[in-house]
Design an enzyme around this catalytic site. Structure first.
Site, PDB file in Angstrom:
ATOM      1  N   SER A  45     -12.730  41.040 -31.663  1.00  0.00           N
ATOM      2  CA  SER A  45     -11.309  41.700 -31.343  1.00  0.00           C
ATOM      3  C   SER A  45     -10.737  42.642 -32.002  1.00  0.00           C
ATOM      4  O   SER A  45      -9.770  43.189 -31.806  1.00  0.00           O
ATOM      5  CB  SER A  45     -10.204  40.374 -31.177  1.00  0.00           C
ATOM      6  OG  SER A  45     -10.106  40.015 -32.533  1.00  0.00           O
ATOM      7  N   THR A  67     -15.497  37.436 -27.568  1.00  0.00           N
ATOM      8  CA  THR A  67     -14.045  37.014 -27.685  1.00  0.00           C
ATOM      9  C   THR A  67     -13.568  36.812 -26.262  1.00  0.00           C
ATOM     10  O   THR A  67     -14.271  37.006 -25.151  1.00  0.00           O
ATOM     11  CB  THR A  67     -13.061  38.047 -27.845  1.00  0.00           C
ATOM     12  OG1 THR A  67     -13.215  39.253 -27.312  1.00  0.00           O
ATOM     13  CG2 THR A  67     -13.299  38.392 -29.400  1.00  0.00           C
ATOM     14  N   ASP A 147       2.548  29.092 -15.397  1.00  0.00           N
ATOM     15  CA  ASP A 147       1.475  30.067 -15.060  1.00  0.00           C
ATOM     16  C   ASP A 147       1.682  30.746 -13.690  1.00  0.00           C
ATOM     17  O   ASP A 147       1.081  30.186 -13.099  1.00  0.00           O
ATOM     18  CB  ASP A 147      -0.051  29.712 -15.251  1.00  0.00           C
ATOM     19  CG  ASP A 147      -0.975  30.801 -15.465  1.00  0.00           C
ATOM     20  OD1 ASP A 147      -0.795  31.819 -14.816  1.00  0.00           O
ATOM     21  OD2 ASP A 147      -1.762  30.464 -16.195  1.00  0.00           O
ATOM     22  N   ARG A 209      -1.690  35.931 -28.761  1.00  0.00           N
ATOM     23  CA  ARG A 209      -1.498  37.293 -29.316  1.00  0.00           C
ATOM     24  C   ARG A 209      -0.217  37.405 -30.051  1.00  0.00           C
ATOM     25  O   ARG A 209       1.027  37.027 -29.412  1.00  0.00           O
ATOM     26  CB  ARG A 209      -1.672  38.507 -28.450  1.00  0.00           C
ATOM     27  CG  ARG A 209      -3.132  38.580 -28.011  1.00  0.00           C
ATOM     28  CD  ARG A 209      -4.153  39.368 -28.994  1.00  0.00           C
ATOM     29  NE  ARG A 209      -5.415  39.286 -28.785  1.00  0.00           N
ATOM     30  CZ  ARG A 209      -6.522  38.449 -28.842  1.00  0.00           C
ATOM     31  NH1 ARG A 209      -6.343  37.385 -29.417  1.00  0.00           N
ATOM     32  NH2 ARG A 209      -7.812  38.994 -28.676  1.00  0.00           N
ATOM     33  N   ASP A 233      -0.578  31.480 -35.464  1.00  0.00           N
ATOM     34  CA  ASP A 233      -1.960  31.870 -36.007  1.00  0.00           C
ATOM     35  C   ASP A 233      -2.245  33.315 -35.795  1.00  0.00           C
ATOM     36  O   ASP A 233      -2.976  33.831 -36.222  1.00  0.00           O
ATOM     37  CB  ASP A 233      -2.940  31.110 -35.182  1.00  0.00           C
ATOM     38  CG  ASP A 233      -4.288  31.610 -35.345  1.00  0.00           C
ATOM     39  OD1 ASP A 233      -4.874  31.236 -36.515  1.00  0.00           O
ATOM     40  OD2 ASP A 233      -5.193  31.784 -34.223  1.00  0.00           O
ATOM     41  N   GLU A 238      -1.088  42.764 -36.887  1.00  0.00           N
ATOM     42  CA  GLU A 238      -2.452  42.247 -37.703  1.00  0.00           C
ATOM     43  C   GLU A 238      -3.059  43.442 -38.139  1.00  0.00           C
ATOM     44  O   GLU A 238      -3.108  44.473 -37.259  1.00  0.00           O
ATOM     45  CB  GLU A 238      -3.224  41.389 -36.970  1.00  0.00           C
ATOM     46  CG  GLU A 238      -2.456  40.058 -36.492  1.00  0.00           C
ATOM     47  CD  GLU A 238      -3.626  39.134 -35.620  1.00  0.00           C
ATOM     48  OE1 GLU A 238      -4.444  39.287 -35.592  1.00  0.00           O
ATOM     49  OE2 GLU A 238      -3.053  38.016 -35.266  1.00  0.00           O
ATOM     50  N   HIS A 255      -5.257  34.287 -37.550  1.00  0.00           N
ATOM     51  CA  HIS A 255      -6.078  34.383 -36.089  1.00  0.00           C
ATOM     52  C   HIS A 255      -7.610  33.810 -36.335  1.00  0.00           C
ATOM     53  O   HIS A 255      -8.379  34.552 -35.964  1.00  0.00           O
ATOM     54  CB  HIS A 255      -6.026  35.988 -35.982  1.00  0.00           C
ATOM     55  CG  HIS A 255      -6.459  36.468 -34.623  1.00  0.00           C
ATOM     56  ND1 HIS A 255      -6.116  37.480 -33.987  1.00  0.00           N
ATOM     57  CD2 HIS A 255      -7.243  35.749 -33.561  1.00  0.00           C
ATOM     58  CE1 HIS A 255      -6.698  37.607 -32.831  1.00  0.00           C
ATOM     59  NE2 HIS A 255      -7.271  36.472 -32.503  1.00  0.00           N
ATOM     60  N   TYR A 259     -11.890  29.681 -34.288  1.00  0.00           N
ATOM     61  CA  TYR A 259     -12.928  29.893 -35.231  1.00  0.00           C
ATOM     62  C   TYR A 259     -13.525  28.440 -35.430  1.00  0.00           C
ATOM     63  O   TYR A 259     -13.885  28.037 -36.358  1.00  0.00           O
ATOM     64  CB  TYR A 259     -12.458  30.375 -36.356  1.00  0.00           C
ATOM     65  CG  TYR A 259     -12.627  31.796 -36.386  1.00  0.00           C
ATOM     66  CD1 TYR A 259     -12.532  32.631 -35.459  1.00  0.00           C
ATOM     67  CD2 TYR A 259     -12.801  32.522 -37.864  1.00  0.00           C
ATOM     68  CE1 TYR A 259     -12.620  33.990 -35.559  1.00  0.00           C
ATOM     69  CE2 TYR A 259     -12.770  34.007 -37.773  1.00  0.00           C
ATOM     70  CZ  TYR A 259     -12.616  34.664 -36.705  1.00  0.00           C
ATOM     71  OH  TYR A 259     -12.514  35.759 -36.780  1.00  0.00           O
TER      72      TYR A 259
HETATM   73  N1  LIG Z   1      -5.875  32.887 -32.094  1.00  0.00           N
HETATM   74  C1  LIG Z   1      -7.202  32.877 -31.628  1.00  0.00           C
HETATM   75  O1  LIG Z   1      -8.179  32.552 -32.253  1.00  0.00           O
HETATM   76  C2  LIG Z   1      -7.496  33.244 -30.062  1.00  0.00           C
HETATM   77  C3  LIG Z   1      -6.872  33.817 -29.127  1.00  0.00           C
HETATM   78  N2  LIG Z   1      -6.968  33.891 -27.843  1.00  0.00           N
HETATM   79  C4  LIG Z   1      -5.926  34.594 -26.996  1.00  0.00           C
HETATM   80  O2  LIG Z   1      -5.555  33.902 -26.275  1.00  0.00           O
HETATM   81  C5  LIG Z   1      -5.366  34.393 -24.767  1.00  0.00           C
HETATM   82  C6  LIG Z   1      -5.726  33.268 -23.833  1.00  0.00           C
HETATM   83  O3  LIG Z   1      -6.972  33.048 -23.808  1.00  0.00           O
HETATM   84  P1  LIG Z   1      -7.613  32.032 -22.656  1.00  0.00           P
HETATM   85  O4  LIG Z   1      -6.677  30.983 -22.367  1.00  0.00           O
HETATM   86  O5  LIG Z   1      -8.960  31.884 -22.603  1.00  0.00           O
HETATM   87  O6  LIG Z   1      -7.409  33.149 -21.324  1.00  0.00           O
HETATM   88  P2  LIG Z   1      -7.369  33.064 -19.797  1.00  0.00           P
HETATM   89  O7  LIG Z   1      -7.558  34.324 -19.204  1.00  0.00           O
HETATM   90  O8  LIG Z   1      -8.240  31.884 -19.291  1.00  0.00           O
HETATM   91  O9  LIG Z   1      -6.057  32.264 -19.517  1.00  0.00           O
HETATM   92  C7  LIG Z   1      -4.832  33.025 -19.778  1.00  0.00           C
HETATM   93  C8  LIG Z   1      -3.735  32.345 -18.604  1.00  0.00           C
HETATM   94  O10 LIG Z   1      -2.505  33.092 -19.100  1.00  0.00           O
HETATM   95  C9  LIG Z   1      -1.963  33.319 -17.527  1.00  0.00           C
HETATM   96  N3  LIG Z   1      -0.802  34.304 -17.698  1.00  0.00           N
HETATM   97  C10 LIG Z   1      -0.838  35.470 -17.482  1.00  0.00           C
HETATM   98  N4  LIG Z   1       0.772  36.192 -17.637  1.00  0.00           N
HETATM   99  C11 LIG Z   1       1.313  34.952 -17.748  1.00  0.00           C
HETATM  100  C12 LIG Z   1       2.791  34.708 -17.820  1.00  0.00           C
HETATM  101  N5  LIG Z   1       3.608  36.062 -18.106  1.00  0.00           N
HETATM  102  N6  LIG Z   1       3.151  33.787 -18.094  1.00  0.00           N
HETATM  103  C13 LIG Z   1       2.324  32.434 -17.927  1.00  0.00           C
HETATM  104  N7  LIG Z   1       1.064  32.596 -17.815  1.00  0.00           N
HETATM  105  C14 LIG Z   1       0.372  33.878 -17.915  1.00  0.00           C
HETATM  106  C15 LIG Z   1      -3.002  33.661 -16.876  1.00  0.00           C
HETATM  107  O11 LIG Z   1      -2.726  33.607 -15.347  1.00  0.00           O
HETATM  108  C16 LIG Z   1      -4.049  32.961 -17.143  1.00  0.00           C
HETATM  109  O12 LIG Z   1      -4.046  31.661 -16.550  1.00  0.00           O
HETATM  110  C17 LIG Z   1      -6.434  35.542 -24.914  1.00  0.00           C
HETATM  111  O13 LIG Z   1      -6.481  36.556 -23.955  1.00  0.00           O
HETATM  112  C18 LIG Z   1      -6.492  36.032 -26.339  1.00  0.00           C
HETATM  113  O14 LIG Z   1      -5.717  37.023 -26.232  1.00  0.00           O
HETATM  114  C19 LIG Z   1      -8.007  33.542 -27.319  1.00  0.00           C
HETATM  115  C20 LIG Z   1      -9.140  32.899 -27.926  1.00  0.00           C
HETATM  116  C21 LIG Z   1      -9.011  32.679 -29.510  1.00  0.00           C
HETATM  117  O1  LIG Z   2     -11.143  35.148 -28.294  1.00  0.00           O
HETATM  118  C1  LIG Z   2     -10.243  35.898 -28.682  1.00  0.00           C
HETATM  119  O2  LIG Z   2      -9.642  36.401 -27.787  1.00  0.00           O
HETATM  120  C2  LIG Z   2      -9.650  35.903 -29.909  1.00  0.00           C
HETATM  121  O3  LIG Z   2      -8.684  36.227 -30.362  1.00  0.00           O
HETATM  122  C3  LIG Z   2     -10.962  35.765 -31.074  1.00  0.00           C
HETATM  123  O4  LIG Z   2     -11.112  34.218 -31.265  1.00  0.00           O
HETATM  124  C4  LIG Z   2     -10.440  36.152 -32.223  1.00  0.00           C
HETATM  125  O5  LIG Z   2     -11.502  36.423 -33.280  1.00  0.00           O
HETATM  126  P1  LIG Z   2     -12.183  37.848 -33.590  1.00  0.00           P
HETATM  127  O6  LIG Z   2     -12.757  38.304 -32.389  1.00  0.00           O
HETATM  128  O7  LIG Z   2     -11.232  38.694 -34.108  1.00  0.00           O
HETATM  129  O8  LIG Z   2     -13.141  37.378 -34.679  1.00  0.00           O
END
Ligand SMILES: NC(=O)C1=CN([C@@H]2O[C@H](COP(=O)(O)OP(=O)(O)OC[C@H]3O[C@@H](n4cnc5c(N)ncnc54)[C@H](O)[C@@H]3O)[C@@H](O)[C@H]2O)C=CC1
Ligand SMILES: O=C(O)C(=O)[C@H](O)COP(=O)(O)O
Length: 379
Positions: A45, A67, A147, A209, A233, A238, A255, A259
């Site tokens: 990311s 990611t 959602d 985010r 987180d 960042e 973040h 992990y």
């Molecule tokens: N902290 C970390 O390590 C990680 C962070 N992330 C972040 O989390 C986000 C979400 O991940 P996933 O759940 O896998 O994505 P996803 O795309 O499967 O789910 C996101 C959901 O949010 C909904 N959404 C969009 N706008 C909205 C709003 N205004 N109000 C309510 N719901 C809304 C979408 O319809 C979707 O169902 C990613 O885009 C990424 O930025 C993801 C993985 C790891």
């Molecule tokens: O999958 C995402 O979206 C994420 O936020 C990642 O888990 C963050 O990890 P890095 O890609 O920055 O290592």
């Protein structure tokens, strides 16, 4: 074939070694010169993949991001250039869901409160939000989903408005992508006005985010509202979180909610499968062969765990307190933030533990632990 890969992506050698020559790079500082002769670019990311980075990479035939989020990739530009792109949707959903659940168990322990009976609001019911809801519902909590995008798409689950969620939830966990436009944009979704709506004693978790919450407004709000507890987180700006905000969070991490070792391996593996498909070669590696054995792979339970016993069990796969302490010691510089991410000791997912005991035979007990994600074996 030259493969440029982020140095923080595990298993690249094992999976891509047979496909070409691999060069590992620091993804945050990646320059156009470094990618000019690349055939394949594998990022995380922290790398902005746009015209400025890859304009002169004329041989580039695949870009993959291990990611869920794609906000760092100019997908339209890649499409214009005809360069196949994939991210890894769902790869770390279980990791984020378990992180949020474990953080709630930690807060409950810290403030000597039962988690049972609390209402949890999940904002964003995609992969990570659904994974968090799965754990919470397995634990018996009432979960509210907000959602509007999924609701409009005809998802059959029950949804509530954000106002209803904020009015009813004791705990709010954020799981949306960052979007700057459109009627459901999420940039500063939690601005000053929204924060002021939070019920007394709300717990607010952000694992998606940083910019989904106006961090400056959050500092001012939290300074007035000590009753609200924060688990953060992700951070605006960042790798330079606002120090005042770190000090105001109960648990603060760099973040790394996604992990888990399984999540990271899944991310790399999904890129491997798609690249093999693009190249028309057989993907003969397996995901399961990558993962090392887990030191606590079998745990004997004498009885159904209480809330605090469940936390102890969860700490076998992930002790959030350790990351929180480390983070407070290193976040003050961008290098510190990134180093902690780079050197992060991967945690495991609940599924790495097989629970054993005859007393778990009662279907309800087995079901609960199984639905939380643990493996179980009756003996
Ligand atoms: N902290 C970390 O390590 C990680 C962070 N992330 C972040 O989390 C986000 C979400 O991940 P996933 O759940 O896998 O994505 P996803 O795309 O499967 O789910 C996101 C959901 O949010 C909904 N959404 C969009 N706008 C909205 C709003 N205004 N109000 C309510 N719901 C809304 C979408 O319809 C979707 O169902 C990613 O885009 C990424 O930025 C993801 C993985 C790891
Ligand atoms: O999958 C995402 O979206 C994420 O936020 C990642 O888990 C963050 O990890 P890095 O890609 O920055 O290592």
């Amino acid at each position: 074939m030259k493969i440029i890969a982020d140095e923080n992506m595990p298993y690249v050698d094992a999976l891509f070694g047979g496909l070409g020559e691999i060069e590992f790079v620091n993804g945050r500082n990646l320059s156009a010169e470094q990618v000019n002769d690349a055939d394949v670019l594998l990022v995380r990311s922290v790398t902005k993949v746009n015209a400025a980075l890859i304009e002169k990479a004329h041989k580039l035939k695949f870009v993959g991001s291990a990611t869920i989020g794609t906000d760092h990739v100019d997908v339209e530009y890649l499409a214009q250039r005809g360069i196949p792109f994939t991210n890894a949707p769902g790869c770390n959903a279980t990791a984020v869901g378990e992180f949020a659940f474990i953080a709630m168990l930690e807060l409950a322990q810290r403030f000597a409160q039962p988690l049972s009976g609390k209402v949890v609001g999940i904002v964003g019911a995609g992969n990570t939000g659904t994974a968090a809801a799965k754990c919470l519902e397995a634990f018996g909590l009432k979960v509210l989903l907000c959602d509007p995008v999924k609701a409009e798409q005809g998802d059959s689950r029950d949804f509530v408005s954000l106002d209803t969620l904020i009015a009813q939830a004791d705990i709010i966990s954020l799981h949306v992508p960052i979007t700057k436009q459109g009627k459901h944009k999420t940039w500063y979704l939690f601005d000053e006005a929204r924060l002021n709506q939070l019920k007394p004693n709300t717990w607010l978790l952000n694992c998606c985010r940083g910019e989904v919450i106006d961090n400056r407004a959050l500092i001012q709000f939290k300074q007035r509202r000590d009753d609200v507890k924060l688990v953060l987180d992700v951070w605006e700006g960042e790798p330079n979180p606002m120090p005042e905000l770190v000090a105001l969070a109960e648990f603060a991490t760099p973040h790394i909610a996604g992990y888990s070792l399984e999540g990271k391996a899944r991310g790399t593996f999904m890129l491997y499968q798609t690249l093999c498909n693009v190249l028309g070669v057989n993907a003969d590696k397996t995901l399961v062969s990558l993962l090392p054995p887990f030191q606590f792979s079998r745990v004997h339970l004498q009885e159904m765990p209480s809330q605090s016993q469940l936390l102890s069990l969860s700490r076998l796969v992930y002790d959030l307190r350790d990351d929180d302490v480390k983070f407070r010691g290193c976040f003050a510089t961008a290098a510190g933030f990134d180093q902690m991410r780079k050197k992060h000791t991967y945690r495991r997912e609940f599924s790495a533990i097989t629970l054993q005991n005859a007393s778990l035979q009662a279907p309800d007990n087995l079901n609960l632990l199984h639905r939380l994600g643990f493996n179980s074996q009756v003996n």
